[in-house]
Design an enzyme around this catalytic site. Sequence first.
Site, PDB file in Angstrom:
ATOM      1  N   ASP A 264      99.682  66.857  28.018  1.00 49.91           N
ATOM      2  CA  ASP A 264      99.134  65.570  28.446  1.00 49.91           C
ATOM      3  C   ASP A 264      98.556  65.741  29.850  1.00 49.91           C
ATOM      4  O   ASP A 264      99.159  66.407  30.710  1.00 49.91           O
ATOM      5  CB  ASP A 264     100.250  64.516  28.452  1.00 49.91           C
ATOM      6  CG  ASP A 264      99.748  63.136  28.835  1.00 49.91           C
ATOM      7  OD1 ASP A 264      99.412  62.377  27.932  1.00 49.91           O
ATOM      8  OD2 ASP A 264      99.721  62.833  30.053  1.00 49.91           O
ATOM      9  N   ILE A 265      97.385  65.141  30.094  1.00 54.14           N
ATOM     10  CA  ILE A 265      96.760  65.229  31.418  1.00 54.14           C
ATOM     11  C   ILE A 265      97.557  64.344  32.391  1.00 54.14           C
ATOM     12  O   ILE A 265      97.794  63.155  32.125  1.00 54.14           O
ATOM     13  CB  ILE A 265      95.290  64.787  31.362  1.00 54.14           C
ATOM     14  CG1 ILE A 265      94.506  65.699  30.393  1.00 54.14           C
ATOM     15  CG2 ILE A 265      94.651  64.817  32.749  1.00 54.14           C
ATOM     16  CD1 ILE A 265      93.059  65.305  30.222  1.00 54.14           C
TER      17      ILE A 265
ATOM     18  N   GLU B 179      94.680  61.031  26.084  1.00 53.94           N
ATOM     19  CA  GLU B 179      94.609  62.251  26.885  1.00 53.94           C
ATOM     20  C   GLU B 179      95.614  63.291  26.432  1.00 53.94           C
ATOM     21  O   GLU B 179      95.901  64.245  27.166  1.00 53.94           O
ATOM     22  CB  GLU B 179      94.818  61.931  28.366  1.00 53.94           C
ATOM     23  CG  GLU B 179      96.221  61.486  28.739  1.00 53.94           C
ATOM     24  CD  GLU B 179      96.439  59.981  28.587  1.00 53.94           C
ATOM     25  OE1 GLU B 179      97.349  59.451  29.214  1.00 53.94           O
ATOM     26  OE2 GLU B 179      95.660  59.333  27.836  1.00 53.94           O
TER      27      GLU B 179
END
Length: 694
Positions: free
Chosen positions: A414-415, A458
């Site tokens: 995950d960003i 994301e």
Amino acid sequence: MGDPSTASVSKMTDFIDIKTLVVCYGLCCCTQLVAFILQYRINKGGQGIQWWIVGSVLMVFGFFMNSFRDVELLASIAIFIYTASFLLCFLCIYIGLAEFVENKKLLRPVLIIVGVSLVVLSYLAFIEGSIFLRRTLLSFSCSILSLFSAVTVAGGNCKHTLPAKFLKYVFIFNTLWLFAFAVLPWWGGPGIALFTSPSPLAATYFLLMTTSTFWTIGLIMLVSQKLSDQLRSSKQFLESTLNGLSANIALINAEGEIVLVNQAWRNFAAANGMSQDFVSEGVNYLRVCEGVCADNALEANSFAQGIRDVLDGKLETFSMEYGCHSPEQKRWFLGRVNPFCGDGPRMVVVAHEDITERKLAEIALAESNHKLELMTNEDGLTKISNRRHFDAMLAYERNRHIRSGATLSLIMLDIDFFKNYNDTYGHVKGDECLQAVAQTVAQCLNRPTDMAARYGGEEFVCLLPDTGILGAVSLAERIRKAVMQCGIPHAASQVASVVTVSVGVVSCICQESITPELIVQRADEQLYLAKHEGRNCVKFRSDDDGMYAQMHNGNSWGLKVLWNSEYASGNADLDGQHMELVSIVNSLLERVLAEGDALDLNSRFNDVYHVVEKHFNDEEAVLRSSGYPEVDEHVARHKELLQKCAGLLKQDAETSVSPVQMLQCIIHDLVLNHMVKEDGKYFAFLNGIGTTAK
């Protein structure tokens, strides 16, 4: 003295033996019967032939019964049957002829004449007993039947053929001499020396043999002529039918020779620059297939074998699609081989149909389907796989790994602080960031079986079939580093000035109880831990948790090997070496992380290899001195592992080997896996010795 002419005729006929003539005529009838039977076997569908066979059988039976005419109790019956057999034979010849030439106009009068004649003959045989009247009636009746036969042939459907004309004249001649033998005796008179006994009877048998032989030949000629006409007509019909078809068709016999081809076959040969003599009647098609150029030799040989299999009865039918491309055009054909339904030797029908248009349509459809599949499976923004495709592949790989027993790994990332990124730089820049991260993740995957997908928002996932925790964690760390190295500015991040990712990794041995949803849940749990323990790091869970653990300090990779008391063998020297190997492995992992590509992996792994080799030698000495019963098998396993690692090190010296692959071999296979599984087999034995010594 008598008349000189009468005396000379008597002398001329004294030598004639009536019994000999009777036997000869009987043999002649038997020969006719055999001839008609053979003709029927050749042409079973021919109308009328069976009647000729019946007539010949009746004639032979009549001659057989004639041998009983000297028996007093059977004389009348034998004479009647013998006489009636002549009449019935002529009747069967007529009926068969009428059916064959399809002219039955005179059948009713013929049956009436034969019926009346049989009644009168029975009267003359059983009551009156007159030989003269019996012979006269028989000759007259047979002459009428011969006349009707001639008329029937002249009015039939074969009247213009040479055999029909020949038969007509034979029956006319038969009519004339039978009629003469029926009428002339009534005139009598000494001037007719021909009828001085036994001349009339001898002449009768002689003429019967002659005319019956001629009409047998004529009938066989008539049948052969009609059969030939039918074959010619059938061939013309077959040729015209085949010429109306667009497929290239040929009839092939059992030897592989072409018997018949249609016009499309000839046109195809001409259009491709092939000589007509090369693919026309009489050419061995199997040899033509065997002599095809190398570009199409495989297809040609396969098709030739298919023809042989159908000819030999191994296959009922055969078909195959093949390409036959020219420099100017790509073409495809469908070849079919079917058995030819007909009497005689086995043959097959070979058909080649041009399916180029259909094939091009199939190729275009396949390309369209592939594009549609890509559109369906591909995330529109990032151009990697979407959630739908990932779910399908995860379910498939999970089922496959249940069967194989291999390890399946999943990476979920995950960003970090992506919402802050969107709020700071806007959604357009946010989309560009997602695209850059997605492509970076995809480029880190080296194997075609690995898959990167956008899970949602994301979040991204990587599905890694046949991958253990060591390979999965190393790949996760590579992805984490690669995203940082992209250098995408992120002023709103609380962990770095550039975009970073948090990564969760799970490795599992798939079972029925482990569902795809459970695998994703476990990876998500590790991702949650990574987010809540500082972000920009890797957290993992594995079925090998007893071997590996997270490193909280000094190693951002988050992986180290743990020593477990269960690994103690009971021998202090061996346990000390095992702990030393674990320490060396952890040091190597730390160096790999710290120095990355700058580290001389071959040199480092070579050092580990020699340490392990020394440990194996010491271990073998301990096992031999303690009397371990399975020491030879354990030594063989040592040699196998060392050879595997030596080969990998040699390969790396020539062509670069993946660091993950080398880690897997040295750390996992050579040290950890062997120490837990193979060495554990002798722990109980050594512990037993130690207890006894105490």
